[in-house]
Design a protein around this motif. Structure first.
Motif, PDB file in Angstrom:
ATOM      1  N   ARG A 159       0.803  -1.225   0.000  1.00 44.23           N
ATOM      2  CA  ARG A 159       0.000   0.000   0.000  1.00 44.23           C
ATOM      3  C   ARG A 159       0.839   1.280   0.000  1.00 44.23           C
ATOM      4  N   ASN A 160       1.943   1.268  -0.707  1.00 42.87           N
ATOM      5  CA  ASN A 160       2.785   2.450  -0.793  1.00 42.87           C
ATOM      6  C   ASN A 160       2.473   3.264  -2.043  1.00 42.87           C
ATOM      7  N   ASN A 161       2.804   4.548  -1.984  1.00 45.43           N
ATOM      8  CA  ASN A 161       2.884   5.413  -3.168  1.00 45.43           C
ATOM      9  C   ASN A 161       1.541   5.877  -3.694  1.00 45.43           C
ATOM     10  N   TRP A 162       0.466   5.661  -2.938  1.00 41.67           N
ATOM     11  CA  TRP A 162      -0.844   6.045  -3.472  1.00 41.67           C
ATOM     12  C   TRP A 162      -1.038   7.557  -3.483  1.00 41.67           C
ATOM     13  N   VAL A 163      -0.411   8.264  -2.586  1.00 42.09           N
ATOM     14  CA  VAL A 163      -0.567   9.719  -2.558  1.00 42.09           C
ATOM     15  C   VAL A 163       0.236  10.366  -3.684  1.00 42.09           C
ATOM     16  N   GLU A 164       1.538  10.079  -3.748  1.00 43.70           N
ATOM     17  CA  GLU A 164       2.382  10.714  -4.763  1.00 43.70           C
ATOM     18  C   GLU A 164       2.082  10.182  -6.157  1.00 43.70           C
ATOM     19  N   GLY A 165       1.863   8.882  -6.283  1.00 44.92           N
ATOM     20  CA  GLY A 165       1.563   8.326  -7.595  1.00 44.92           C
ATOM     21  C   GLY A 165       0.298   8.898  -8.187  1.00 44.92           C
ATOM     22  N   ARG A 166      -0.767   8.970  -7.386  1.00 47.88           N
ATOM     23  CA  ARG A 166      -2.033   9.520  -7.865  1.00 47.88           C
ATOM     24  C   ARG A 166      -1.893  11.012  -8.190  1.00 47.88           C
ATOM     25  N   ARG A 167      -1.143  11.743  -7.351  1.00 42.16           N
ATOM     26  CA  ARG A 167      -0.979  13.167  -7.585  1.00 42.16           C
ATOM     27  C   ARG A 167      -0.281  13.444  -8.922  1.00 42.16           C
ATOM     28  N   GLU A 168       0.761  12.686  -9.221  1.00 43.56           N
ATOM     29  CA  GLU A 168       1.481  12.897 -10.478  1.00 43.56           C
ATOM     30  C   GLU A 168       0.632  12.454 -11.671  1.00 43.56           C
ATOM     31  N   ALA A 169      -0.148  11.395 -11.486  1.00 42.61           N
ATOM     32  CA  ALA A 169      -1.024  10.949 -12.572  1.00 42.61           C
ATOM     33  C   ALA A 169      -2.064  12.013 -12.905  1.00 42.61           C
ATOM     34  N   LYS A 170      -2.592  12.676 -11.888  1.00 38.98           N
ATOM     35  CA  LYS A 170      -3.576  13.733 -12.126  1.00 38.98           C
ATOM     36  C   LYS A 170      -2.965  14.908 -12.873  1.00 38.98           C
ATOM     37  N   LYS A 171      -1.650  15.093 -12.736  1.00 37.19           N
ATOM     38  CA  LYS A 171      -0.966  16.153 -13.478  1.00 37.19           C
ATOM     39  C   LYS A 171      -0.761  15.781 -14.950  1.00 37.19           C
ATOM     40  N   GLY A 172      -1.046  14.525 -15.276  1.00 40.25           N
ATOM     41  CA  GLY A 172      -0.842  14.065 -16.637  1.00 40.25           C
ATOM     42  C   GLY A 172       0.528  13.480 -16.890  1.00 40.25           C
ATOM     43  N   ASP A 173       1.302  13.238 -15.830  1.00 39.34           N
ATOM     44  CA  ASP A 173       2.641  12.671 -15.980  1.00 39.34           C
ATOM     45  C   ASP A 173       2.518  11.167 -16.167  1.00 39.34           C
ATOM     46  N   SER A 174       3.025  10.648 -17.270  1.00 35.61           N
ATOM     47  CA  SER A 174       2.893   9.220 -17.573  1.00 35.61           C
ATOM     48  C   SER A 174       4.049   8.392 -17.027  1.00 35.61           C
ATOM     49  N   PHE A 175       5.009   9.009 -16.328  1.00 33.43           N
ATOM     50  CA  PHE A 175       6.138   8.249 -15.787  1.00 33.43           C
ATOM     51  C   PHE A 175       5.632   7.239 -14.752  1.00 33.43           C
ATOM     52  N   PRO A 176       6.134   6.007 -14.784  1.00 32.27           N
ATOM     53  CA  PRO A 176       5.644   4.987 -13.844  1.00 32.27           C
ATOM     54  C   PRO A 176       6.211   5.204 -12.443  1.00 32.27           C
ATOM     55  N   TYR A 177       5.528   6.011 -11.644  1.00 29.96           N
ATOM     56  CA  TYR A 177       6.008   6.299 -10.294  1.00 29.96           C
ATOM     57  C   TYR A 177       6.027   5.017  -9.481  1.00 29.96           C
ATOM     58  N   ALA A 178       7.232   4.545  -9.214  1.00 34.10           N
ATOM     59  CA  ALA A 178       7.410   3.189  -8.715  1.00 34.10           C
ATOM     60  C   ALA A 178       7.332   3.119  -7.209  1.00 34.10           C
ATOM     61  N   THR A 179       7.031   1.933  -6.723  1.00 39.41           N
ATOM     62  CA  THR A 179       7.106   1.657  -5.304  1.00 39.41           C
ATOM     63  C   THR A 179       8.512   1.222  -4.916  1.00 39.41           C
ATOM     64  N   VAL A 180       9.195   0.500  -5.782  1.00 46.03           N
ATOM     65  CA  VAL A 180      10.629   0.226  -5.654  1.00 46.03           C
ATOM     66  C   VAL A 180      11.285   0.813  -6.894  1.00 46.03           C
ATOM     67  N   TYR A 181      12.114   1.828  -6.709  1.00 47.62           N
ATOM     68  CA  TYR A 181      12.632   2.623  -7.824  1.00 47.62           C
ATOM     69  C   TYR A 181      14.152   2.538  -7.828  1.00 47.62           C
ATOM     70  N   LEU A 182      14.710   1.896  -8.853  1.00 48.00           N
ATOM     71  CA  LEU A 182      16.156   1.812  -9.038  1.00 48.00           C
ATOM     72  C   LEU A 182      16.528   2.810 -10.121  1.00 48.00           C
ATOM     73  N   SER A 183      17.120   3.915  -9.711  1.00 46.21           N
ATOM     74  CA  SER A 183      17.379   5.042 -10.602  1.00 46.21           C
ATOM     75  C   SER A 183      18.878   5.237 -10.756  1.00 46.21           C
ATOM     76  N   GLU A 184      19.388   5.017 -11.978  1.00 47.32           N
ATOM     77  CA  GLU A 184      20.818   5.130 -12.262  1.00 47.32           C
ATOM     78  C   GLU A 184      21.646   4.352 -11.235  1.00 47.32           C
ATOM     79  N   SER A 185      21.203   3.160 -10.909  1.00 48.32           N
ATOM     80  CA  SER A 185      21.887   2.329  -9.929  1.00 48.32           C
ATOM     81  C   SER A 185      22.054   0.928 -10.465  1.00 48.32           C
ATOM     82  N   GLY A 186      23.203   0.319 -10.172  1.00 50.23           N
ATOM     83  CA  GLY A 186      23.436  -1.025 -10.672  1.00 50.23           C
ATOM     84  C   GLY A 186      24.629  -1.681 -10.009  1.00 50.23           C
ATOM     85  N   GLY A 187      24.899  -2.909 -10.454  1.00 49.76           N
ATOM     86  CA  GLY A 187      26.063  -3.623  -9.956  1.00 49.76           C
ATOM     87  C   GLY A 187      27.333  -3.114 -10.606  1.00 49.76           C
ATOM     88  N   GLU A 188      28.415  -3.079  -9.839  1.00 53.68           N
ATOM     89  CA  GLU A 188      29.706  -2.636 -10.359  1.00 53.68           C
ATOM     90  C   GLU A 188      30.813  -3.449  -9.678  1.00 53.68           C
TER      91      GLU A 188
END
Length: 369
Positions: free
Chosen positions: A251-280
């Protein structure tokens, strides 16, 4: 509950005497144990009044012992002494400035915080130093962060966060006050090398639950319950080498995800978000990849998203990481023309989403939701 009687050899601190804790700390030698009687303990009225421990000092709260800043004092415990312990004590109503913390304000190393309640403070309830251990405590309803794991000079190594409740933080709603600041979270981690985050209950925070941002490495995030946070349960951003395993994420991300969707932002606001991160593999850690396995994700807004922005590189105008460079390049000024357009800097100056292994997770979505 803490000890009902003063341990042998301990210095007793009286709540009826304003400033007694700070004064007795100042007059006592290192490695002293202080026992705080039941009641509300206060510091002097000066906003900079605080307790400055000496190396190895121990602070034990009796049942009902509270250190209260009265909405006047900025900091509770500061200084650079190593190996300080705070147990069975409630610390509340301090007014640290933004991005600063109330307990371990100066990010000293080796502190242990156990069975403590740190609540109702401005800024961060708690800062972190190297080899700090935070166990069986409650970080609750602090203005910006429950804990800000940030060290101004040097990296934080060997951080343990185990068995805590981290709830209701970011009461100041800082992401709206500073749009896009990335300056909130139940816990925010900055340049932490080696962390074990296990068995915590992270819930109902205004914004992200756990947020590892910029040059973190070697994280093990396992057996936590992450639920009902307004934003993502977990963000792992511009960082390296982690295991995210056997967490319950609900039940995470319902406030921010819904808010961005209402703005028309199609980015998949994730519950687990790996952003520019990886194994090295070139960066020493207990793993050479990011592995996400054995987790249960139930009724969240969106699921797991992997993202890489090609503009997140050292010296780029799009690098929001405060001028930092990757862990593969020590000197940021090397990432500039003409050298940056050739190997190895063309690759090493940029944070990458790579070597990610996601398997054996369970996704549950109630259609009625």
């Amino acid at each position: 509950a803490g000890p009902a009687k003063a341990p042998a050899g301990a210095v007793t601190v009286d709540p009826a005497v304003v400033g007694d804790l700070a004064a007795k700390t100042k007059s006592s030698p290192p490695h002293t144990t202080f026992w705080l009687r039941p009641g509300k303990h206060r510091l002097e009225a000066d906003r900079y009044a605080q307790v400055i421990p000496k190396e190895g000092d121990r602070y034990l709260g009796a049942p009902g012992a509270v250190l209260d800043g009265g909405k006047k004092n900025q900091y509770a415990f500061g200084g650079r002494a190593r190996d300080v312990a705070i147990r069975y004590l409630t610390v509340q109503r301090f007014v640290a400035p933004p991005d600063e913390g109330v307990v371990n304000h100066d990010s000293a190393d080796g502190w242990v915080i156990e069975h403590a309640t740190i609540q109702l403070n401005s800024g961060a309830g708690l800062m972190a130093g190297a080899h700090q251990k935070v166990r069986s405590s409650c970080l609750r309803e602090n203005g910006q962060y429950g804990m800000n794991a940030y060290k101004a000079n040097g990296r934080i190594r060997g951080l343990v966060v185990e068995g805590n409740e981290i709830v209701g933080n970011n009461t100041g709603d800082w992401e709206r006050r500073r749009e896009g600041c990335g300056c909130t979270g139940g816990i925010k981690f900055w340049a932490v090398n080696g962390a074990d985050i296990r068995g915590n209950w992270v819930h109902d925070n205004r914004g992200t639950g756990l947020w590892a941002d910029t040059n973190n490495n070697d994280f093990r995030i396992d057996n936590n319950v992450l639920e009902d946070n307004d934003g993502a349960a977990l963000i792992y951003e511009t960082s390296y080498n982690a295991v995210i395993r056997k967490n319950t994420i609900r039940r995470n991300n319902w406030v921010e995800g819904r808010r961005e969707a209402k703005k028309g932002d199609s980015f998949p606001y994730a519950t687990v978000y790996l952003s520019e991160s990886g194994g090295e593999p070139r960066i020493p850690a207990r793993t050479d990849k990011i592995e996400v396995d054995g987790n249960v994700l139930e009724n969240n807004w969106s699921g797991i998203t992997l993202w890489e922005n090609a503009d997140r590189f050292c010296n780029s105008p799009a690098n929001t990481s405060s001028g930092d460079c990757t862990l593969l390049v020590k000197k940021t000024n090397r990432c500039a023309k003409p050298a940056i357009v050739t190997a190895p800097l063309y690759a090493d100056c940029r944070w990458k989403t790579q070597r990610v292994d996601i398997h054996d997770n369970r996704f549950v979505l109630d259609k009625a939701v």
